[in-house]
Design a protein around this motif. Structure first.
Motif, short mmCIF file in Angstrom:
data_model
loop_
_atom_site.label_atom_id
_atom_site.label_comp_id
_atom_site.label_asym_id
_atom_site.label_seq_id
_atom_site.Cartn_x
_atom_site.Cartn_y
_atom_site.Cartn_z
N SER A 72 -4.32 -0.48 -4.71
CA SER A 72 -4.92 0.79 -4.31
C SER A 72 -4.74 1.83 -5.41
O SER A 72 -5.62 2.67 -5.62
CB SER A 72 -4.28 1.29 -3.02
OG SER A 72 -2.88 1.44 -3.18
N THR A 73 -3.60 1.76 -6.12
CA THR A 73 -3.31 2.74 -7.17
C THR A 73 -2.62 2.07 -8.34
O THR A 73 -1.71 1.26 -8.15
CB THR A 73 -2.40 3.87 -6.65
OG1 THR A 73 -3.02 4.49 -5.52
CG2 THR A 73 -2.15 4.92 -7.73
N TYR B 253 7.76 5.28 -4.35
CA TYR B 253 6.80 4.42 -3.65
C TYR B 253 7.49 3.27 -2.93
O TYR B 253 7.04 2.84 -1.86
CB TYR B 253 5.75 3.90 -4.62
CG TYR B 253 4.65 4.91 -4.91
CD1 TYR B 253 3.69 5.23 -3.95
CD2 TYR B 253 4.56 5.55 -6.14
CE1 TYR B 253 2.69 6.16 -4.20
CE2 TYR B 253 3.57 6.48 -6.42
CZ TYR B 253 2.63 6.78 -5.43
OH TYR B 253 1.64 7.70 -5.69
N GLU C 72 -2.60 11.34 -3.57
CA GLU C 72 -3.10 11.13 -2.20
C GLU C 72 -4.48 11.72 -2.02
O GLU C 72 -5.34 11.15 -1.33
CB GLU C 72 -2.13 11.76 -1.20
CG GLU C 72 -0.88 10.95 -0.96
CD GLU C 72 -0.02 11.56 0.13
OE1 GLU C 72 -0.53 12.43 0.88
OE2 GLU C 72 1.16 11.19 0.22
N SER D 113 5.15 1.05 4.12
CA SER D 113 3.87 0.34 4.11
C SER D 113 3.29 0.18 2.71
O SER D 113 2.09 -0.05 2.56
CB SER D 113 2.87 1.09 5.00
OG SER D 113 2.68 2.41 4.53
N THR D 114 4.14 0.32 1.69
CA THR D 114 3.66 0.22 0.31
C THR D 114 4.32 -0.95 -0.41
O THR D 114 5.55 -1.07 -0.42
CB THR D 114 3.95 1.52 -0.46
OG1 THR D 114 3.31 2.61 0.20
CG2 THR D 114 3.43 1.43 -1.89
N SER E 295 -10.11 1.97 -5.37
CA SER E 295 -8.90 1.95 -6.18
C SER E 295 -8.82 3.20 -7.05
O SER E 295 -9.83 3.78 -7.43
CB SER E 295 -8.87 0.71 -7.08
OG SER E 295 -8.75 -0.48 -6.33
N LYS F 220 -4.85 -6.74 -4.18
CA LYS F 220 -5.79 -5.65 -4.43
C LYS F 220 -4.97 -4.37 -4.57
O LYS F 220 -4.25 -3.99 -3.65
CB LYS F 220 -6.80 -5.51 -3.29
CG LYS F 220 -7.56 -6.79 -2.97
CD LYS F 220 -8.42 -7.26 -4.14
CE LYS F 220 -9.19 -8.52 -3.76
NZ LYS F 220 -9.94 -9.07 -4.93
N THR G 233 -0.60 -0.61 1.46
CA THR G 233 -1.21 -0.35 0.16
C THR G 233 -0.35 -0.97 -0.93
O THR G 233 0.86 -1.18 -0.76
CB THR G 233 -1.34 1.16 -0.10
OG1 THR G 233 -0.03 1.76 -0.05
CG2 THR G 233 -2.24 1.82 0.94
N SER G 234 -0.98 -1.28 -2.06
CA SER G 234 -0.27 -1.86 -3.20
C SER G 234 -0.40 -0.93 -4.40
O SER G 234 -1.51 -0.50 -4.74
CB SER G 234 -0.85 -3.23 -3.55
OG SER G 234 -0.62 -4.15 -2.51
N VAL G 235 0.72 -0.65 -5.04
CA VAL G 235 0.77 0.26 -6.18
C VAL G 235 1.37 -0.48 -7.37
O VAL G 235 2.35 -1.20 -7.23
CB VAL G 235 1.63 1.50 -5.86
CG1 VAL G 235 1.78 2.40 -7.08
CG2 VAL G 235 1.02 2.29 -4.70
N MET H 135 -1.47 0.99 7.57
CA MET H 135 -2.24 0.34 6.51
C MET H 135 -1.33 0.07 5.30
O MET H 135 -0.66 0.97 4.81
CB MET H 135 -3.42 1.23 6.08
CG MET H 135 -4.24 0.64 4.95
SD MET H 135 -5.58 1.76 4.47
CE MET H 135 -6.26 0.87 3.08
#
Length: 259
Positions: free
Chosen positions: A78-79, A22, A221, A27-28, A128, A76, A3-5, A1
């Motif tokens: 995630s964090t 990160y 996390e 996957s980030t 988020s 979008k 994720t975007s930070v 998956m």
């Protein structure tokens, strides 16, 4: 998956370490801000994966608009970690008006406008997480006579940030967005050195920004809506000089801090 930070304040100290950490995760996707008009140069291969948002000053009134204008409209997050900081030292005999204004703008005003614009632009959705980097210095309960007074802008702006985080958590709970306040640890950074706190590094258990980033990322996390609006020390009481004096012995890690 995937994720975007988003890391706000990513070129120094904790923010730089979080960006490195990160961006090392395959996957980030990492978005990171700098006050400079150009992305920082780096020979770190992971840093080449960072999407830099330039000319972002958290103490500027248009920070939210500038930041969101550089994010892909479909992204979008995630964090979001707001790590930007400024510490101007003061004493009772020498308070500093301009330093205090900058500390309040950096700690407690800018984050409101960043989050407002991110939500309105659709970058923050159900699930988020927003992490606001505060400090144990913002806890009124933990202030103790053994540490004395002074540094009004630093301590009070962090207390104000804690209230901002609590209020944001109430506004965003129905949207499914969790907001956390964290004391990431007493760190060996240029910021603490510049205000003379390096003399306390060894006795105070100061850690490197990389160590603080690892423990904070691990805490994030497990952070979710069940903890929204709460104030935590992911590394526990080990570097909080008044923790045992005020709260007693045998404190857990992570430690939920009192306001």
């Amino acid at each position: 998956m995937v994720t975007s930070v988003l890391i706000v304040g990513a070129t120094r100290g904790l923010g730089a370490s979080l960006t490195k950490l990160y961006s090392s995760k395959p996957s980030t996707i990492v978005f990171a801000t700098t006050r400079s008009s150009d992305p920082p140069s780096s020979h770190d291969s992971n840093n080449k994966k960072v999407n830099w948002l330039v000319d972002i000053d958290i103490a500027s009134p248009d920070v939210g608009r500038k930041l969101t204008s550089q994010l892909p409209s479909s992204s979008k997050l995630s964090t979001v970690i707001i790590s930007a900081g400024y510490f101007g030292s003061e004493t009772f005999d020498n308070p500093d008006w301009e330093k205090e204004l900058k500390m309040y703008a950096t700690s407690a005003i800018g984050p409101v406008f960043i989050v407002h614009h991110l939500v309105n632009a659709g970058h923050l959705t159900q699930g988020s997480k927003i992490i606001l980097v505060s400090s144990e210095s913002g806890s009124i309960t933990l202030r103790h006579e053994k540490e004395g007074g002074g540094n009004y802008g630093h301590h009070a702006s962090k207390a104000a940030l804690n209230m901002v985080g609590k209020l944001l958590s109430l506004d965003l709970k129905e949207k499914g967005v969790a907001v956390g306040l964290v004391h990431p640890g007493f760190m060996r950074t240029e910021m603490t050195r510049n205000v003379g706190f390096d003399k306390y590094w060894d006795d105070g258990g100061a850690v490197t920004p990389d160590e603080a980033a690892e423990s904070l990322a691990s805490f994030i996390e497990d952070f979710d809506l069940s903890r929204t609006g709460q104030y935590w020390a992911p590394r526990g009481p080990r570097d909080i000089g008044t923790a045992e004096v005020v709260l007693g012995k045998g404190l857990p890690t992570p430690l939920q801090l009192p306001w």
